[in-house]
Write an enzyme that holds these catalytic residues in place. Structure first.
Site, PDB file in Angstrom:
ATOM      1  N   GLU A  66       3.099  13.855  -3.311  1.00  0.00           N
ATOM      2  CA  GLU A  66       2.179  13.599  -2.200  1.00  0.00           C
ATOM      3  C   GLU A  66       2.483  14.629  -1.108  1.00  0.00           C
ATOM      4  O   GLU A  66       3.612  14.713  -0.622  1.00  0.00           O
ATOM      5  CB  GLU A  66       2.425  12.178  -1.694  1.00  0.00           C
ATOM      6  CG  GLU A  66       1.414  11.716  -0.699  1.00  0.00           C
ATOM      7  CD  GLU A  66       1.552  10.225  -0.393  1.00  0.00           C
ATOM      8  OE1 GLU A  66       2.684   9.699  -0.407  1.00  0.00           O
ATOM      9  OE2 GLU A  66       0.518   9.591  -0.127  1.00  0.00           O
ATOM     10  N   CYS A  99      -2.534   8.519   2.882  1.00  0.00           N
ATOM     11  CA  CYS A  99      -2.238   8.276   1.468  1.00  0.00           C
ATOM     12  C   CYS A  99      -3.493   8.442   0.606  1.00  0.00           C
ATOM     13  O   CYS A  99      -3.373   8.559  -0.609  1.00  0.00           O
ATOM     14  CB  CYS A  99      -1.579   6.922   1.267  1.00  0.00           C
ATOM     15  SG  CYS A  99      -2.523   5.597   1.959  1.00  0.00           S
ATOM     16  N   GLU A 109       0.891  -1.176   0.000  1.00  0.00           N
ATOM     17  CA  GLU A 109       0.000   0.000   0.000  1.00  0.00           C
ATOM     18  C   GLU A 109       0.914   1.206   0.000  1.00  0.00           C
ATOM     19  O   GLU A 109       1.486   1.553   1.038  1.00  0.00           O
ATOM     20  CB  GLU A 109      -0.885   0.012   1.253  1.00  0.00           C
ATOM     21  CG  GLU A 109      -1.814  -1.164   1.388  1.00  0.00           C
ATOM     22  CD  GLU A 109      -2.838  -1.261   0.284  1.00  0.00           C
ATOM     23  OE1 GLU A 109      -3.031  -0.275  -0.467  1.00  0.00           O
ATOM     24  OE2 GLU A 109      -3.426  -2.336   0.142  1.00  0.00           O
TER      25      GLU A 109
HETATM   26  C1  SIN Z   1      -3.436   5.449   4.875  1.00  0.00           C
HETATM   27  O1  SIN Z   1      -3.328   6.648   4.810  1.00  0.00           O
HETATM   28  O2  SIN Z   1      -2.451   4.727   4.654  1.00  0.00           O
HETATM   29  C2  SIN Z   1      -4.728   4.754   5.210  1.00  0.00           C
HETATM   30  C3  SIN Z   1      -5.880   5.628   5.367  1.00  0.00           C
HETATM   31  C4  SIN Z   1      -7.169   4.861   5.535  1.00  0.00           C
HETATM   32  O3  SIN Z   1      -7.166   3.643   5.729  1.00  0.00           O
HETATM   33  O4  SIN Z   1      -8.219   5.481   5.466  1.00  0.00           O
END
Ligand code: SIN
Length: 488
Positions: free
Chosen positions: A394, A297, A263
């Protein structure tokens, strides 16, 4: 001073966990965990060495066969019990998240609910792993297809959602029958360690194998992780973090052809079409941008707004952001907490400077408030050049760059003009346009008239350089299962 209750502070594990025991790291080394809102040192935590990492992996490998043999129903009931214990202590978990990560308490409480839900969901899924029996097309034999756990898994979690990113990996791994070694982020290891303690004690009460959950906090992540990835007892790597680190881990994981789930980074477009309900879009934009101060993210990174409403949208978003209270997450009424550290503030400030150097106007915010802690003001930038770094990278901070577009084709082209493909958001009142968004925008998750997509029961993950595989939902369990075909 942090507002952690003395009772919680007194019982927090601060060591490393292997073989069902919390111990010091070898050599007694520790590192400091700091409250980003105040700079106060919260705890000294065991700084696990590469040797400690191998000890934790040995602990997981030793119980792999026993854990694989535990009935799915028992694995399910363990996860359900842990879910209930976390929910019962949600206040303690939330205050710990706020202390080490900084987010406001209301957001930390929401994260506990979200994080616990992965355990509930995978408790339900543990007993639903399916196989297949059929006659081969030529009719000569039968085909039996069944699933079994991949084996010991290394879970590397980020600092921005200290409970949810841990449970999103631990839940499916344990449900599938994989023992785990968790390497939490050095900024926020405490919440994950408390989750591991709940699992350890619940497993012990049930007479389940002690080494199913192991934890190796460390300040030298690369040194600890690299040898584990070349150790043939490890069979799976799940990582959440930046694309740059993900690429390095993928190269290291190639050595043993490990199963990987990645991820990685995102650059989510938030598209506001001319026909959007602007009030709803502003509500969604505030959530999509400011959850955890933009440190997610899936945070909206770029606001692409139709020419006809761009000026109004940007000004009204700036008015909202200007009215928000920035401060310590444990203070009532605070809307936006600190960034994780000084380096994060520095990077966000550089992105804003780069945008203004290229002609963007700051409608609100744009800098750091006075006082201690690593804060950045909620910021709206208008008239942003599409080559500005704030549009291409980002941000991981509370900055909303607004870019205008002329028609749908340009909106889709801008949305896809990135190496990332994690999340996207769009506001429109046209069903036809909404369907087109789903078909045209390259993203693994798309929110239509919603500023939030995360849900334990849905597949979370991205395309392009945002990652491999999915977490959550049915797909999250697949990541920890092998397929075995028997010709009979
Ligand atoms: C993340 O920012 O890695 C995860 C955010 C989420 O699960 O909503």
């Amino acid at each position: 001073m942090s507002s952690l209750s003395p009772a919680l502070a007194a019982h927090l594990p601060t060591g490393m966990l292997a073989d069902g025991q919390w111990t010091a790291a070898s050599g007694g080394r520790t590192f400091e965990v700091v409250d980003p809102a105040t700079g106060e040192v919260l705890f000294d935590v065991a700084d696990a060495s590469p040797e400690d990492g191998r000890r934790a992996l040995a602990s997981a490998a030793d119980v792999a066969s026993a854990w694989r043999g535990v009935a799915p129903r028992e694995r399910s009931e363990l996860l359900r019990a842990v879910y209930e214990r976390i929910v019962a202590r949600s206040g303690a978990f939330a205050s710990l998240i706020t202390a080490e990560c900084g987010k406001p308490l209301a957001e930390a409480r929401a994260e506990v609910t979200y994080g616990a839900d992965f355990l509930r969901w995978y408790a339900e899924q543990a007993v639903r792993v399916e196989g297949l029996v059929r006659t081969a097309p030529a009719g000569a034999n039968r085909q039996i297809v069944h699933r079994r756990p991949v084996g010991p898994a290394l879970l590397i979690t980020p600092w921005n959602f200290p409970i949810a990113m841990a449970t999103r990996k631990i839940g499916p791994a344990l449900a599938a029958g994989c023992p785990v070694v968790i390497k939490p982020a050095h900024q926020t290891p405490l919440t994950t360690m408390l989750v591991a303690e709940v699992i350890r004690s619940e497993a012990a009460e049930r007479g389940l194998p002690p080494g199913i959950v192991n934890v190796v906090p460390t300040a030298s992540s690369g040194d600890l992780v690299a040898p584990l990835l070349t150790d043939d007892r490890l069979r799976k790597l799940s990582f959440t973090g930046s694309t740059a680190v993900g690429r390095t881990l993928l190269q290291q994981a190639a050595d043993q052809v490990l199963r990987t789930s990645m991820e990685l980074g995102g650059n989510a477009p938030f598209v506001v079409f001319a026909d959007a309900d602007l009030d709803a879009a502003l509500d969604g934009a505030t959530v999509a941008k400011l959850r955890n101060a933009g440190q997610s993210c899936v945070a909206a990174n770029r606001f692409l707004v139709h020419d006809s409403v761009a000026r109004e949208f940007a000004q009204r978003l700036a008015d909202r952001f200007a009215g928000l209270r920035v401060g310590r997450g444990d203070v009532d009424g605070v809307d936006v907490g600190p960034l994780i550290d000084a380096e994060a503030v520095e990077k966000v400030a550089e992105l804003v400077d780069d945008a203004t150097d290229r002609g963007a106007q700051v409608l609100t915010g744009g800098g750091r408030p006075d006082g201690p802690g690593t804060f950045f003001q909620p910021t709206v930038l208008a008239g942003v050049d599409t080559d500005a770094r704030v549009v291409r990278e980002e941000i991981f901070g509370p900055v909303a760059p607004v870019v205008a577009f002329a028609d749908d084709d340009e909106a889709f082209a801008l949305a896809n003009d990135t190496e990332y493909g994690l999340a996207a958001y769009a506001y429109t009142t046209s069903l036809e346009r909404a369907l087109r968004v789903g078909a045209e925008i390259d993203a693994g998750m798309i929110g239509i008239n919603r500023g939030m997509v995360s849900d334990a029961s849905a597949p979370f993950g991205g395309m392009k350089q945002s990652g491999l595989g999915r977490e959550g939902g049915e797909a999250g369990l697949e990541e920890y299962l092998e397929t075995v075909y028997v010709a009979l």
